[in-house]
Structures are given as structure tokens and as C-alpha cells.
Design a protein around this motif. Structure first.
Motif, short mmCIF file in Angstrom:
data_model
loop_
_atom_site.label_atom_id
_atom_site.label_comp_id
_atom_site.label_asym_id
_atom_site.label_seq_id
_atom_site.Cartn_x
_atom_site.Cartn_y
_atom_site.Cartn_z
N LEU A 220 19.44 10.43 10.59
CA LEU A 220 18.10 10.65 10.60
C LEU A 220 17.50 9.73 9.71
O LEU A 220 16.71 9.07 9.18
CB LEU A 220 17.52 11.92 10.17
N ASP A 221 18.44 8.70 9.13
CA ASP A 221 18.20 7.69 7.60
C ASP A 221 17.84 6.57 8.70
O ASP A 221 16.69 5.83 8.95
CB ASP A 221 18.70 7.31 6.70
N ALA A 222 18.29 5.80 9.23
CA ALA A 222 18.82 5.10 9.97
C ALA A 222 17.50 5.06 11.27
O ALA A 222 17.01 3.97 11.98
CB ALA A 222 20.28 5.46 10.97
N ARG A 223 17.51 6.19 11.86
CA ARG A 223 16.22 6.15 12.85
C ARG A 223 15.03 6.08 11.83
O ARG A 223 13.80 6.62 12.57
CB ARG A 223 16.03 7.67 13.23
N GLY A 224 14.75 6.24 10.21
CA GLY A 224 13.89 5.49 9.41
C GLY A 224 12.55 6.99 9.87
O GLY A 224 11.19 6.85 9.23
N VAL A 225 13.39 8.08 9.45
CA VAL A 225 12.47 9.43 9.86
C VAL A 225 12.06 10.39 8.24
O VAL A 225 11.24 11.38 8.26
CB VAL A 225 12.51 10.19 10.73
N ILE A 226 13.15 9.66 7.61
CA ILE A 226 13.32 10.33 6.47
C ILE A 226 12.51 9.60 5.20
O ILE A 226 12.58 8.52 4.63
CB ILE A 226 14.98 10.26 5.78
N SER A 227 11.59 10.25 4.24
CA SER A 227 10.58 8.95 3.82
C SER A 227 11.49 8.82 2.26
O SER A 227 12.70 10.09 1.67
CB SER A 227 9.46 9.75 3.21
N VAL A 228 10.90 7.83 1.56
CA VAL A 228 11.65 7.49 0.36
C VAL A 228 11.32 9.85 -0.82
O VAL A 228 12.60 9.90 -1.48
CB VAL A 228 10.85 6.85 -0.86
N THR A 229 10.68 10.18 -0.36
CA THR A 229 10.97 11.45 -1.01
C THR A 229 11.69 11.86 -0.78
O THR A 229 12.08 13.47 -1.79
CB THR A 229 9.21 12.04 -1.41
N GLU A 230 11.19 12.37 0.46
CA GLU A 230 13.13 13.21 1.20
C GLU A 230 13.99 12.82 1.29
O GLU A 230 14.91 14.20 1.26
CB GLU A 230 12.00 13.74 2.57
N ARG A 231 14.14 11.97 1.32
CA ARG A 231 15.57 11.53 1.04
C ARG A 231 15.93 12.71 -0.08
O ARG A 231 17.54 12.84 0.19
CB ARG A 231 15.19 10.09 0.43
N GLN A 232 15.92 12.38 -1.27
CA GLN A 232 16.43 12.83 -2.37
C GLN A 232 16.65 14.63 -2.36
O GLN A 232 17.78 15.13 -2.40
CB GLN A 232 15.50 13.07 -3.91
N ALA A 233 15.60 14.97 -1.39
CA ALA A 233 15.47 16.68 -1.47
C ALA A 233 16.84 16.52 -0.04
O ALA A 233 17.92 17.34 -0.03
CB ALA A 233 14.41 16.83 -0.53
N TYR A 234 16.63 15.75 0.95
CA TYR A 234 17.75 16.25 1.50
C TYR A 234 19.21 15.93 1.54
O TYR A 234 20.08 16.71 1.83
CB TYR A 234 18.10 15.15 3.63
N ILE A 235 19.49 14.80 0.09
CA ILE A 235 21.24 14.24 -0.39
C ILE A 235 20.65 15.61 -1.50
O ILE A 235 22.57 15.92 -1.34
CB ILE A 235 20.23 13.29 -1.08
N LYS B 178 1.09 -0.87 0.38
CA LYS B 178 -0.16 -0.01 -0.28
C LYS B 178 1.05 1.27 0.15
O LYS B 178 0.11 2.32 -0.48
CB LYS B 178 -0.82 0.13 1.26
N SER B 179 1.92 0.61 0.51
CA SER B 179 3.00 2.31 1.16
C SER B 179 4.20 2.52 -0.50
O SER B 179 4.93 3.30 -0.83
CB SER B 179 3.37 2.17 2.18
N VAL B 180 3.30 1.47 -1.33
CA VAL B 180 5.25 1.11 -2.61
C VAL B 180 3.64 1.73 -3.77
O VAL B 180 3.09 1.70 -4.26
CB VAL B 180 5.67 0.02 -2.86
N THR B 181 4.19 3.23 -3.91
CA THR B 181 4.33 4.12 -5.37
C THR B 181 4.22 3.23 -6.87
O THR B 181 5.58 2.84 -6.60
CB THR B 181 4.63 5.58 -5.13
N PHE B 182 3.09 2.91 -7.42
CA PHE B 182 3.37 2.63 -9.01
C PHE B 182 3.56 3.32 -9.85
O PHE B 182 4.61 3.29 -10.37
CB PHE B 182 2.67 1.53 -8.90
N GLN B 183 2.92 4.46 -10.19
CA GLN B 183 3.21 5.44 -10.62
C GLN B 183 2.36 6.75 -9.49
O GLN B 183 1.08 6.47 -9.27
CB GLN B 183 2.71 5.19 -11.75
N SER B 184 2.88 7.80 -10.11
CA SER B 184 1.78 8.82 -8.68
C SER B 184 0.88 9.12 -8.96
O SER B 184 -0.13 9.17 -8.32
CB SER B 184 2.48 10.08 -9.23
#
Lengths: 759, 311
Positions: free
Chosen positions: B268-283, A348-354
């Protein structure tokens, strides 16, 4: 006739780049030589990890002398004109010739370019090749400006004839061409001199370098097979791996190892993938147990201990890798046994396409569609839906996280572990198929249902959000999905009315998105006239439109302060309902038809024949389309078929002209009582017999029979046109004949649109 | 591994590498005194690979990757480990031979082992850096990373630096024939007080794993990240002249803040508080800092600015 030998000696060239580099070197050099006026008998390119080599045999020693005559200004022309001519030809006034011309005396320049020695040309061509070599990725090193795939250390370049070998004088950024090279990095590192290609290849072999990648691959294959044979095992064939490994060694030394017992419970695909991806090992199968029990690693060196240290090291690394794999496998099996609910939740939390939502959203859609398709392909609807719900859960497993290429393969194991029936488990494995034009197509009904649902959902979804392939860009592999649909339908002979199916699925998608509040309906006052605009434009316009409407309402209610806050809710909305269902379905079907044409062309059916069939009703039933096209194709190969097409076209043309001239359509009322000739009456009789036969055959989808029935008209139609003048002076007879022609046209139309057939 | 030349402990391998690279003319530096994810972050590599001045250095760098913590239980994975780093600019023509010499120095004889250079391009999104090279395999195991730097901080490297990175624990475990990192002799096993890697690091691995994964105060880490980012930006924007009018751009202090931000991001990454989309922004934010530091460094003497060696 000298022979040319070139070797570019560098640090290790990536294996995957070597095959193209060989071709590029051969092309750049031979093209350059030919362009400069040389000819050659043959050329061959070779590569090892540390060298690119080229031999060009039977090269001409000089380029030919060329003679060019150029006409200049007249003798009495102004001085400036003459000077310009001298500059452009590079000659002096004394070297010019005065000749008579129509308008008096004119200067002529005769420019002789002497031929150049091969060495000078080779030096130029090779330098240019080095400087412009099309590596997919190149680099600089040290302080120099040169680019190569990895640091370039040496250039060997010699021309050899009866008199001996001559070094081609050439220096590129401090690297001077010579006649020396080196052998194997460790076993024969010293430099040695070579005098010809034969000498080069032979000395390299003595220096533990096998120059030819094909020979290295053959050596690896045969030695690996021998090692396996000694234990009664077989090597699992893997040509891509073989080619890669052959590009990683100069002197292949295959070594066989045994997989520890504790890892033999791992699925063979896991063993094979782990060994291949991480270690570049070949797998050895024990036919007695059906398991992969050994491996072959290919070292690049002969050692005093016959590879014992190397093998022990590789075995150690493998054990560490397989321990990881075994850990994943055990954890995954536990999750599978408990029903894979955590994986389903995770998707559910894996995006296929936005826009198309999560993998879980997608799975729900595919499951519903698989249920619809199931009866059409002879599958149990409950099983098809169940299989679709499970098929992608392995995406969350640890093993697939580590080895994405095992998706589906692991799904099957986990479904079996969860106690699912074999048909469901196999669908998990096979629903991604076919992955390409040569990949096998699943045949089990449940697999077919899920595979079709998966691909049709993808196509419908990306069409809905207007992400269609354009030109060479097809990031979501939609062409492959379309071909998959075609091959699945063709192979399973499933008569699916795609138009209705796609339309239904599309509307279901819309209603889900509407429920999720991610979709706005196009309001009635947003005119249908806007439909041809690109989706993005429509979306933006609609947002503006809605905003304006709300603004008016809101402003009336709350005053102008509401203006800015209204931007936000619409920013995240998007609208697909702007694309009317029938537009989407038509467009998507035409995409499938285009793919079908490409696919059938490879099976020898011309595109115009498919066009003729597609013009008929039922063109969304691809099984029918293919059957009709095949039957029509077969008929058109016969003499009757070719002539019949001509006859049908002739009838069509005469009719079209007459209809245009008279402004009426001749469509019925032909009556045999107005027939004047035997041939006319015979044609009436033939049509009376053929019409019902064609209709019956078409209804029964017996297209070969339909084709024979219409082919029977060939002789009467030919005879008719031979004997009868359609445009009679008698208007009654003329009309009757035109109406007779329309019966011919109608007979043809039952089968295909013959006007689309070329020739 | 039967060579009589075989080292007996983890530290002996380090000492041999130090002696070897010292003999090749490298300046033997000490580890950088900050938390970093890899030896590349040491300013001796990142900053010194920029500009035209020649450079040759080697050093051990303790490295921290909080997400790799396994409470000291995994035989190969650690949240704190050591890298050995060699950086030479311009890359010498015989760098591969020099590298192979270092393997011989630690007892890996390439005439008995199978040493291979297998394509592996290196990229560090946080440093805006990339290069081409190989991972070096010894008997099928990756023992080093070998890279010719092409860009750092978004700048072309002219001349090009050659960088060698050895994962010390993995390499040493192989040389010493040890199956679990914690069993590896750290000093000589015959020493009066013999210490294993586990004697020294098992407890710290447990403590840091717990802190990295469960305990680190994410609010505080986020604030530290913002502070480091702000301070870095402030230093970069400061006038290059001090109050007395001397030109002293502060590239290294700014870079320290970039390193801090990078490590805080890892925590922060190890604590799991950075979402996939935020990751790129932090980098991207860390990369912007690293890029600013690279830009500033290039205006300094150490980069050869103003001298003939400048690229």
C-alpha cells in the motif's frame, strides 16, 4: 606509592561516546579512591575503539587508619541500652572503656578502623564503576546480566610499585581481572602481559595500537596534510570529523584518492557533505582550481599492497554515492531552471506545525514581513519579498531530501540557476543564519531582511499558539531564533521598532487564519478578565462558551436533537485571538530582552545596567538599547560615573521619603532665587546647562555625549550634598530644595532608571 | 580482491556462507515461504529470539521492498533481493570472530581489506524490536548488519540473540567486482549455460515494479490487510486448548497473519495511498499484532515456557 593501570577491553565502542566515557571512567575511579581514603598524584584516561584505559599515578598504598570515639550509655543504664550500643559499634563489652562523665561513669567505645590496602579498594571501586557506568545507551549480551556499551571481554587491572606489578583480584560476572591485553584486531591479535602504564603504552604501540586519541588525530591530520601537499592540495579542516575518525581506528592509515572528473561539476558542498556523511572522508581542495578534487580516507590497517585494495574499494563506493548525488543535482537543476513552481506547490502539503499551517503558508507570511522590514535594513522591498518566496523552496529538492544539512546552500545554487539576482540567491543561503552564538551573521541587506522575517515569524507564531520555551525545553529552538534577531539587528544596526512590527505581523497572521476559517474571534461577552488564563484553558472555555450559545440558539430553532452534532465544528477550531496583541507583544519583547541580557552579559555588560536602560522608552529598539547600555556601562566604570550614581540615588531616596511623608510629588518649581548657598546656585547653573545638553544628545542618539553631560553634574551634586541640609526648617526653602532634587532625578531619568543600578 | 580464494558467482558466495555457518553448528534452514521485507521477519529470528531456549540458525531469505523497485535499471536497487541471516542465542562471546571467519570464507581477507565495526543501532518499529550493534564496513562499504537483540515484540531478550544480516547482492557485487547487479554472474560464468542475475531477475523486476507502483488493486490490498489483521487477532484470542483439551496455542499461524499484514502495508505504501499521518497508525497496528504473537509464543514450548531454561 604504586601506580594503577586499568583497561576495559570490549567490542567496538561508538566513536561519539568515547570522549565522555574517558572522563566518566576517570571521575568514577578517582572519586571512589579518594572517598575510600586514598590519594593520588595524577590520572589520565584513554580510549580506542576497543578499549577504555586509565592510569592513576602516585597512589597511596593503604588508606589511613581511622580512630573514632563514641560515647555510650551510663554504666548503670539498663542492659538493653548497652546491648544496642555494642551492636552499633561492633565491639564486645570487654573492649569498651568506662570513663568519668558529668553525670557519672559512662561507657566509651574506641573504634579503630585499620587502613586497607589499595588493591582491595581498587577492586571495589572498579567493580562499582563497571556496574554503574553511565553509558548513554548500554546493552546485555549472551546469557549474562552485565550491561556495557557493547560486550565487555576483559579487564586488566594492575598496581605497580618498585617490587613489580600485582594483579588486583577482581571478578565481575565471570570476567576476572588480569595483566594481559591484546593488540590490533588484525595486525597483532595475540595476548601479551604488561607490567606498568609505560610498558602497556609501548607494547600496544608495537602491537599497532595508538592508545591516545589526540595522538591518533594528530597523526591523521599530519599524514593527510602530507598526502595533500604532495599534490599541491589542501585538506579542508573538519575538527568534528577528525575526532570521530580518531575514534574509529586504533592504527590510523590515511589514504588519498582522486575524485573522478565526471563528478567535479557537483558543488563543492555536495562533494564534501556526501563524502563526510556517508564515507567519513576528508575533502582535499585544489587551490589552483578552487575545487574539491580529492579525498582522504583513514583505514585501520597496514596492508601488503599499501592500501591499494582498500582505496580501490572506497573509490568504488564513492563513485556509487556521487552518481546518486549527480542524478539529484541534474534533476534539481532542471526544476530550478523551470522556476521551481513544482517545489512551491509541493510545500503546500508539507506541514510546518499543525496550528501554524504548511511551509507554503509560512513562506507567504515571511515574504510579507520581509517586505515590511526591507526599508528598515536598507534592502529593496521587491527583492526581499522575492528572496523570501524562494529561500525555502530547496526543501523540496532531491539533494536537500538526501542531505538536509545542505538546505540554503542548495537554495542559492537553484536560485542562481533560475536566473535570480545574486542578492536573492545569497538570501536563500544565508537566511537561516545565525544558527548559534558563534555562527556568522549575514550582512547583505536582502539576507538580513529575510533572516529577520524568518525568525520573527517563527517567534510570533509560536507565541500565538502558546508554545513558548519552558525551562530546559525549547523544541522549536526559539531561544536561538531570539538570539538571531538580536545579533542581526545589532550587527546591521537596524533601528526597528519591534513592538509595532510584531503587533502588525501578529494581526496579519490572525486575519489570514480567520480567512482560512481556522480561527474564531473571542466574542465580546467573553470577558477580558479571562486573559490571564493559559491559552489552552481559554480555548477550551471558549469552545464551551460558543457551544452553549449555539446550543441555545439551535435548541430554540431545532430542538434538543441538535445537541450532539454541534460538538464537531468546534472541535477543530482554535482561537488565538484570545491573546490580545499587546499582551503577546509585551511578552515576546520581554523574552527578547532576557536573551539580550544573556548576550550582553557575555560582552561584559551587567544585567542591572540593561534593566536600567530597558525601563526607558524605546526599549523595543534594540540598537538603541545596546548603545545606551554600552555608554552607561562605560560611564559607570569611571570615578565620576560611580559617584554620580550615588548622588542620583541619594537625591532619589531623599525625595521618595519626603514625598511619602508629605503626600505630594515634588516635580517642578525649583527657583534659584530661594537658593541660599553657592553650592545650591552652582547646582542650578549646572542643571540649566546639562538639561538641554542631555536632551539634545539623547535626541541625536549620541549616548556617550549624553553620559558626559550628566557626568558633569557629579561635582555640583556632591558639593550640594556636602554643604546643604535639604530638610531646612524653612518650608519654602525645603520645598525648593526638594524640587531641585527632582530636577536631578529628571536629568537621570532622561538617560536611564538609575535606581535599578546595583551598588 | 586479488585473492586466489575468490568466489566466481553469486551462488558460490551463498553456498560458501551456508557451508561456513553449517560448520559453526548452525541449523541451515530454508527461506520462509511468505513475502517478507527482511530476513528478521522469518519466525526463526523473530519468534525464536524470544524465550530462554538456545538457538542457532542460518538461512537465505528472499526479501521484498516494493518501494525500492527501479524496473531493474538501478545498479544497486531491487524490490526483490536476498538477505543472508544468522541468528544465535545466546550470542556467543566470539561472534565477531565467527563473523570475520565468514568474510574470509567468501574471499574477503581482513588482512588486505579494511573491516570496521561502525556504530549503528537497529530498530524495527513494526516488530517492536531493537538492538545495539554496528554496520560492518569493508573498504568503506556497508556489507552487514551486526545486532545484539535487546527487545523483540516489546519483550526483553533473555538471553540475548546475536543477529547477522548480509545484504547478499551488494556484498557479492563487491566480492565479484561487478558494477551493475544485473551483470553479476549468478552461476559459474564458465558453466555451459552461464546465467547472470539479470537473466533471472531483470524481467521480474520490471513486472513487479509496474505492479507495485501502478497496478496493485489498493481496495483489495486494504481488504487483505484488514482480513489478516482480523484473523491474527482471532487466532491470538482463541482458547489455548483445542476441542480435545490439548494445549496448542497457535503462535506461528497468528504470526503468519502479522507478516501478511506487514507486507500488505508495504505494498500500500508503494502505491502511495498511505498518508504521512496514517503511516504511523498502520505501523502501530502491525506492531500490535507482532506483540500479540510474541506474547503468545512466550507461553509455548519453543520459548522454553515451563522448562528450566525459561527466562
Amino acid at each position: 606509592m604504586p601506580d594503577l593501570l586499568i583497561e576495559l577491553f570490549s567490542e567496538e565502542i561508538p566513536a561519539r561516546m568515547q570522549p565522555r566515557a574517558r572522563e566518566d571512567l576517570k571521575r568514577l575511579i578517582t572519586d571512589g579512591l579518594v572517598e575510600a581514603g586514598l590519594t593520588y598524584a595524577s590520572a589520565g584516561a584513554f580510549s580506542t575503539p576497543r578499549r577504555l584505559a586509565l592510569t592513576v599515578e602516585g597512589l597511596t598504598a593503604h588508606s589511613p587508619t581511622t580512630r573514632e570515639e563514641r560515647k555510650g550509655p551510663r554504666l548503670d543504664a539498663p542492659e538493653a541500652a548497652l546491648e544496642g550500643f555494642l551492636r552499633s559499634t561492633g565491639l564486645t563489652r570487654e573492649q569498651l572503656q568506662a570513663r568519668d562523665d558529668k553525670k557519672g561513669q559512662v561507657w566509651f567505645a574506641v573504634i579503630e578502623k585499620p587502613g586497607r590496602p589499595a588493591a582491595a579498594i581498587v577492586a571495589e571501586v572498579l567493580e562499582a564503576a563497571i556496574r554503574t557506568f553511565p553509558w548513554p545507551k548500554s546493552m546485555r549480551w549472551g546469557a549474562g546480566p552485565l550491561r556495557w556499551v557493547r560486550p565487555l571481554h576483559g579487564v586488566l587491572c594492575i598496581l605497580t610499585d618498585e617490587a613489580g606489578a600485582e594483579i588486583v583480584p577482581l571478578t565481575v560476572e565471570g570476567i576476572t581481572a588480569g595483566n594481559q591485553t591484546r593488540g590490533h584486531r588484525f595486525m597483532a591479535p595475540d595476548a601479551f602481559t604488561v607490567t606498568s602504564f609505560e610498558d602497556y603504552a609501548a607494547k600496544l604501540r608495537r602491537a599497532k595500537v595508538m592508545l591516545d586519541a589526540t595522538e591518533r588525530a594528530d597523526e591523521i591530520r599530519s599524514q593527510a596534510e602530507n598526502l595533500a601537499f604532495a599534490r599541491g592540495w589542501n585538506i579542508v579542516s573538519d575538527e568534528a570529523l577528525l575526532a570521530e575518525v580518531a575514534g574509529l581506528v586504533e592504527w590510523p592509515v590515511p589514504l588519498m584518492g582522486v575524485i573522478e572528473d565526471r563528478f567535479l561539476t557537483l558543488p563543492p558542498e555536495v562533494l564534501q557533505t556526501s563524502m563526510k556523511e556517508h564515507q567519513k572522508f576528508f575533502s582535499a581542495l585544489n587551490p589552483a582550481t578552487g575545487r574539491i578534487e580529492g579525498f582522504v580516507t583513514v583505514a585501520n590497517i597496514e596492508t601488503p599492497d599499501d592500501g591499494a585494495t582498500i582505496l580501490a574499494g572506497n573509490q568504488r563506493v564513492l563513485a556509487a554515492r556521487l552518481s546518486d548525488a549527480a542524478f539529484f543535482w541534474q534533476n534539481d537543476l532542471r526544476e530550478a531552471k523551470s522556476g521551481m513552481t513544482a517545489w512551491a506547490e509541493g510545500l503546500k502539503s508539507v506541514t510546518f506545525q499543525s496550528k501554524l499551517g504548511s511551509q507554503a503558508d509560512r513562506i507567504a507570511r515571511i515574504a510579507a514581513l520581509a517586505r515590511e522590514i526591507a526599508p528598515l535594513v536598507g534592502a529593496d522591498p521587491d527583492q526581499a519579498e522575492r528572496a523570501a518566496r524562494l529561500a525555502k523552496l530547496d526543501l523540496r529538492s532531491a539533494m536537500v531530501g538526501e542531505f538536509p544539512e545542505l538546505q540554503g546552500t542548495m537554495g542559492r545554487y537553484y536560485a542562481l540557476e533560475a536566473g535570480e539576482p545574486a542578492a536573492v540567491a545569497e538570501a536563500a543561503r544565508d537566511h537561516y543564519k545565525p544558527l548559534g552564538p558563534s555562527d556568522e551573521v549575514p550582512t547583505a541587506p536582502v539576507s538580513v531582511a529575510v533572516a529577520l522575517a524568518d525568525k520573527l515569524d517563527t517567534l510570533t507564531g509560536f507565541w500565538a499558539i502558546d508554545e513558548k520555551p519552558t525551562g530546559s525545553k525549547d523544541p522549536f529552538a526559539l531561544r536561538r531564533a531570539a538570539l538571531g534577531v538580536i545579533r542581526l539587528i545589532q550587527q546591521s544596526r537596524s533601528q526597528v521598532a519591534l513592538a509595532a512590527l510584531l503587533s502588525h505581523h501578529y494581526h496579519k497572521m490572525l486575519s489570514i487564519w480567520k480567512e482560512q476559517g481556522r480561527l474564531v474571534e473571542a466574542p465580546d461577552d467573553y470577558a477580558d478578565a479571562q486573559l490571564d488564563k493559559p491559552l489552552a484553558v481559554k480555548e477550551a472555555e471558549l469552545k464551551g462558551h460558543l457551544l452553549k450559545k449555539s446550543l441555545v440558539a439551535e435548541t430554540v430553532e431545532k430542538g434538543a436533537a441538535a445537541v450532539t452534532s454541534l460538538e464537531r465544528p468546534f472541535a477543530n477550531l482554535w482561537s488565538v485571538s484570545l491573546l490580545k496583541g499587546e499582551v503577546l507583544v509585551r511578552d515576546l519583547l520581554s523574552f527578547l530582552h532576557d536573551r539580550l541580557k544573556v548576550h550582553l552579559r557575555e560582552q561584559g555588560i551587567r544585567h542591572d545596567i540593561i534593566d536600567a536602560v530597558l525601563a526607558q522608552e524605546g526599549s523595543d529598539d534594540l540598537v538603541q538599547v545596546v548603545a545606551r547600555a554600552t555608554a552607561l556601562n562605560d560611564m559607570l566604570k569611571t570615578e565620576d560615573g560611580k559617584n554620580l550614581t550615588q548622588g542620583l540615588k541619594r537625591a532619589g531616596n531623599i525625595l521618595a521619603q519626603a514625598e511619602e511623608k508629605d503626600g505630594v510629588e515634588y516635580s517642578f518649581g525649583a527657583d534659584p532665587k530661594f537658593a541660599e548657598t553657592e553650592e545650591e546656585r552652582a547646582l542650578f547653573a549646572a542643571l540649566d546647562a546639562a538639561d538641554p545638553a542631555i536632551r539634545r544628545a539623547m535626541e541625536a542618539q549620541d549616548y556617550p555625549a549624553a553620559m558626559s553631560a550628566i557626568a558633569a553634574l557629579r561635582a555640583p551634586i556632591d558639593a550640594f550634598f556636602e554643604a546643604v541640609q535639604v530638610n531646612s526648617d524653612n518650608q519654602i526653602i525645603r520645598r525648593n530644595r526638594l524640587n531641585l532634587l527632582s530636577r536631578i532625578r529628571e536629568a537621570g531619568r532622561q538617560i536611564a532608571d538609575f535606581t535599578k543600578i546595583e551598588g | 580482491m586479488t585473492s586466489p580464494n575468490r568466489p566466481r558467482s553469486f551462488q558460490e558466495i551463498i553456498l560458501r556462507l551456508q557451508s561456513y555457518w553449517a560448520a559453526q553448528g548452525c541449523a541451515i534452514l530454508q527461506p520462509y515461504d511468505m513475502e517478507v521485507g527482511a530476513g528478521t521477519f522469518h519466525p526463526a529470528t523473530t519468534l525464536r529470539s524470544l524465550g530462554g531456549r538456545a538457538w542457532a540458525a542460518a538461512y537465505v531469505q528472499p526479501s521484498r521492498r516494493p518501494t525500492d523497485g527501479r524496473y531493474g535499471e538501478n545498479p544497486n536497487r531491487l524490490q526483490h533481493y536476498y538477505q543472508y541471516q544468522v541468528i544465535i542465542k545466546p550470542s556467543p562471546p566470539d561472534l565477531q570472530e565467527l563473523y570475520l571467519g565468514s568474510l574470509r570464507a567468501i574471499g574477503l581477507d581482513p588482512m588486505i581489506h579494511d573491516v570496521r565495526f561502525v556504530e549503528d543501532d537497529w530498530e524495527s518499529p513494526t516488530l517492536g524490536a531493537w538492538g545495539l550493534g554496528w554496520e560492518v564496513w569493508c573498504d568503506g562499504m556497508e556489507v552487514s548488519q551486526f545486532t545484539y537483540f535487546q527487545q523483540v515484540g516489546g519483550h526483553d531478550c533473555r538471553p540475548v540473540s546475536g543477529e547477522l544480516t548480509y545484504g547478499l547482492e551488494r556484498l557479492a557485487m563487491y566480492v565479484l567486482g561487478v558494477e551493475h547487479v544485473m551483470d553479476m554472474p549468478f552461476n559459474d560464468p564458465e558453466a555451459p549455460i552461464a546465467l547472470t542475475y539479470g537473466d533471472i531477475f531483470r524481467q521480474t523486476e520490471q513486472e513487479y515494479s509496474r505492479w507495485n507502483f501502478d497496478q496493485a488493486d489498493t481496495e483489495m490490498l486494504l481488504q487483505h490487510f484488514k482480513d489478516a489483521e482480523a484473523e491474527c487477532a482471532r487466532i491470538l484470542e482463541a482458547a489455548p486448548e483445542d476441542s480435545a483439551g490439548r494445549r496448542i496455542p497457535m503462535a506461528h499461524p497468528a504470526y503468519d497473519q502479522a507478516i501478511k499484514a506487514s507486507h500488505l502495508f508495504n505494498l500500500l505504501d508503494a502505491r502511495g495511498v498511505i498518508s504521512v499521518t496514517e503511516r504511523q497508525a498502520y505501523i502501530g497496528r502491525v506492531r500490535a499484532l507482532a506483540k500479540g504473537c510474541a506474547d503468545l509464543f512466550l507461553t509455548t514450548d519453543a520459548a522454553g515456557a515451563g522448562s528450566d531454561q525459561a527466562a
